[in-house]
Scaffold this active site. Structure first.
Site, PDB file in Angstrom:
ATOM      1  CB  SER A 279      -0.944  -0.047   1.193  1.00 20.64           C
ATOM      2  OG  SER A 279      -1.850   1.013   1.135  1.00 20.64           O
ATOM      3  CG  HIS A 280       0.402   3.586   3.438  1.00 22.31           C
ATOM      4  ND1 HIS A 280      -0.451   2.521   3.644  1.00 22.31           N
ATOM      5  CD2 HIS A 280       1.032   3.784   4.605  1.00 22.31           C
ATOM      6  CE1 HIS A 280      -0.354   2.128   4.903  1.00 22.31           C
ATOM      7  NE2 HIS A 280       0.547   2.875   5.498  1.00 22.31           N
TER       8      HIS A 280
ATOM      9  CG  ASP B 195      -2.843   3.938  -1.339  1.00 24.57           C
ATOM     10  OD1 ASP B 195      -3.680   3.838  -2.251  1.00 24.57           O
ATOM     11  OD2 ASP B 195      -2.728   3.092  -0.432  1.00 24.57           O
TER      12      ASP B 195
ATOM     13  CG  ASP C 196      -3.162  -0.541  -2.122  1.00 25.89           C
ATOM     14  OD1 ASP C 196      -2.921   0.598  -1.692  1.00 25.89           O
ATOM     15  OD2 ASP C 196      -3.843  -1.371  -1.488  1.00 25.89           O
TER      16      ASP C 196
ATOM     17  CG  ASP D 224      -6.295   0.908  -0.655  1.00 20.80           C
ATOM     18  OD1 ASP D 224      -5.346   1.722  -0.684  1.00 20.80           O
ATOM     19  OD2 ASP D 224      -6.322  -0.079   0.110  1.00 20.80           O
ATOM     20  NE  ARG D 225      -3.790   4.299   3.105  1.00 17.16           N
ATOM     21  CZ  ARG D 225      -3.165   4.516   4.247  1.00 17.16           C
ATOM     22  NH1 ARG D 225      -2.664   5.709   4.506  1.00 17.16           N
ATOM     23  NH2 ARG D 225      -3.015   3.554   5.122  1.00 17.16           N
TER      24      ARG D 225
ATOM     25  CE  LYS E  98      -7.393   2.142   2.586  1.00 16.30           C
ATOM     26  NZ  LYS E  98      -7.144   0.849   3.236  1.00 16.30           N
TER      27      LYS E  98
END
Ligand code: VG1
Ligand code: CO
Length: 553
Positions: free
Chosen positions: A118-119, A282, A284, A286-287, A381
């Site tokens: 992710s982030h 981000d 992946d 999702d943010r 998300k």
């Protein structure tokens, strides 16, 4: 040792300690994942815990970071050896987290494997991660992640298939033993889903009228999605999406869409002649962070604005069933739910806790303070979804981001909000700090903090948040220490479950102001008394040895 039968071999392995998934899957340094059998052990544990994968469809892809391609080849061979019937893999090993969720649901897959940290930063010295998503498209619930972890503690062998690598760079169909591999376009299914939810012609007209936006994909997974949808389908000028090509090391940057790491985007939106709308996503995808010209929007406010205006958006015009937020997320959405008479749920941090509520039709919109918002369209998300939601809102109201948010505050009051992160703190010190806080909980209850010179607050509730899932009855304890004042102000403390170095202490601060005259106050100033209280109660400076937070959002 490896025994070969018909291309399938059983490889002897030994247990690696510490493969328990955190808030969102197993995250470690790339170098940890590169150890012999490390990834394989975890993947075999998934196949052992989810026997339905045998004969079923698996979705596979990741955020494009370093080690993704190698891991995809490893997993494809293990899937073939474990009897998976079909794998849908994203071209170039790329699939955003929300796209995986969309594709699992659309093609009735048994589950999906998302390769992402992710982030967290990527590259050979960065982080890697793996997450299993279940049949509803969402992150595996705790009982499954725990079973996977337990399986990794006794594993002694895994299965793989001997064959050449599959060409995942071009679209096509292949076979690996009895298993079918389909290399799919990562974007098209997702784009189709978005078109059904939003008024694309209104957004097209908004861009055609000369409105401008800057989408910073942070050299991560959202790039191909944003480019195809925003520049391609919606007709925004070329160059609207920047850093749109996923890079294995994210260009050396930190793909976390907040004002600190997306500072270049913030600078563009604060400049003279800034675009009307800015957004970032981000690693992946999702943010999301959204911002207007000269105006930042907190994720908690973004969720509240979405809930308040959902009826204006095509996909939600029939009404929303309810809303949910993670415990540390501000109560801005609660105020909307109250006024609209909607159920409002408070869950622990992490998207996996929204899954049951969404499946049961109890909620339609969900959000977290960590720049995550989403809805029942998938079970993750969704960064690009949130950006399209805002674009749709701007297009049909004709208002600016600032006008929409300040009008929202006038109607519902403003929930000042900030998160202070102390990263890579000594683990023992962080645990000590949390234990110290826990020991004070009984005596904090009802305490007048003013008497100790700590600001005009009286504690209404001090506890360690526990969640009883209203759908399956499961209980999750120790989900964050919350100290709630009689005026609704809150200080929350948690240790991160996604970091890979030492411990990360997150301190969440919230204060409500109904009075419009106070809405213009600078956030850290508005929260000053609570910041002092947080440090006093948790002894942050003395215990962590830090003078200031690493990241303030
Ligand atoms: C963080 C966030 C949490 C989010 C999680 C995964 O977890 O606080 O809200 O769900 O990351 O997001 P933690 O345990 O570090 O606080 V992502 O975009 O990594 O899938
Ligand atoms: Co993410």
């Amino acid at each position: 040792m490896s025994v070969l039968t018909m291309g399938v071999s059983t490889v002897t392995t030994q247990v690696y300690a510490g493969q328990r998934p955190g808030t969102s899957g197993l995250r470690k340094k790339v170098t940890v994942f590169q150890q012999p059998h490390y990834l394989e052990n975890f993947v075999q544990a998934i196949f052992d815990v989810v026997p339905e994968l045998k004969g079923g469809t698996l979705v596979l892809g990741g955020d494009g970071r370093y080690h993704n391609r190698a891991a995809v080849q490893t997993i494809l061979k293990m899937a073939a050896a474990n009897g998976v019937a079909r794998v849908l893999v994203g071209q170039g090993a790329l699939l955003s987290t929300p796209a995986v969720s969309c594709i699992i649901r659309k093609y009735a897959a048994v589950g999906g494997i998302v390769l992402s940290a992710s982030h967290n930063p990527g590259g050979p010295d960065g982080d890697f991660g793996i997450k299993y998503n279940v049949t509803n498209g969402g992150p595996a619930p705790e009982k499954i992640t725990e079973a996977i972890y337990q399986a990794t503690t006794t594993i002694s062998e895994y299965k793989t298939y001997s064959a050449a690598d599959i060409d995942i760079e071009s679209l096509g169909e292949y076979t690996l033993g009895d298993m079918q591999v389909i290399v799919i376009d990562p974007v098209s299914d997702y784009a189709e889903l978005m078109e059904g939810l939003f008024d694309f012609s209104a957004i097209r007209a908004w861009f055609a009228s000369g409105k401008r936006m800057r989408f910073d994909a942070m050299s991560a997974a959202s790039g191909p999605y944003a480019t195809r949808i925003i520049e391609g389908i919606l007709g925004a000028p070329k160059g609207t999406v920047v850093n749109g090509i996923p890079l294995e090391d994210f260009g050396g940057l930190h793909p976390d869409p907040n004002p600190v790491y997306a500072d270049d985007l913030v600078a563009h939106l604060m400049a003279t002649n800034a675009p009307d709308f800015g957004a970032a996503s981000d690693g992946d995808a999702d943010r999301n962070m959204v911002l207007g010209r000269n105006f930042l929007v907190t994720p908690s406010d973004s969720l509240a604005v979405m809930a308040a205006n959902a009826k204006l958006i095509k996909g939600y015009a029939a009404g929303i069933a309810g809303v949910a937020r993670s415990m540390p997320t501000s109560c801005a959405v609660d105020a909307v739910a109250k006024k609209l008479n909607l159920p409002c749920f408070e869950t622990p941090t992490g998207w996996k806790f929204f899954g049951n509520l969404l499946d049961a039709g109890k909620v339609t919109l969900c959000g977290e303070e960590s720049y995550g918002t989403g809805s029942n369209h998938v079970r993750e998300k969704d960064g690009v979804w949130a950006v399209l939601f805002w674009l749709n809102l701007l297009a049909i109201t004709g208002k600016s981001v600032e006008e929409i948010v300040t009008a929202h505050w006038q109607e519902y009051g403003r929930h000042f909000y900030s998160r202070h992160d102390y990263e890579a703190v000594d683990t023992a010190a962080a645990n000590g700090l949390m234990a110290h806080l826990r020991s004070q909980l009984p005596s904090l209850q009802g305490k007048n903090l003013q008497e100790q010179g700590l600001g005009a607050f009286t504690v209404a509730l001090a506890d360690d948040f526990a969640y009883d899932d209203p759908i399956d009855g499961s209980r999750s304890e120790q989900q964050g220490i919350r100290i709630i004042m009689t005026d609704g102000s809150r200080v929350v403390f948690r240790l991160s479950g996604t970091g890979t170095e030492g411990a990360t202490l997150r301190v969440y601060l919230e204060k409500f102001a109904a009075d419009v005259a106070q809405h213009g106050v600078e956030t850290q100033k508005a929260l000053h008394d609570l910041i002092v209280i947080a440090d006093q109660l948790a002894q942050i400076k003395t215990r962590t040895g830090r003078d200031a937070a690493t990241v303030v959002t």
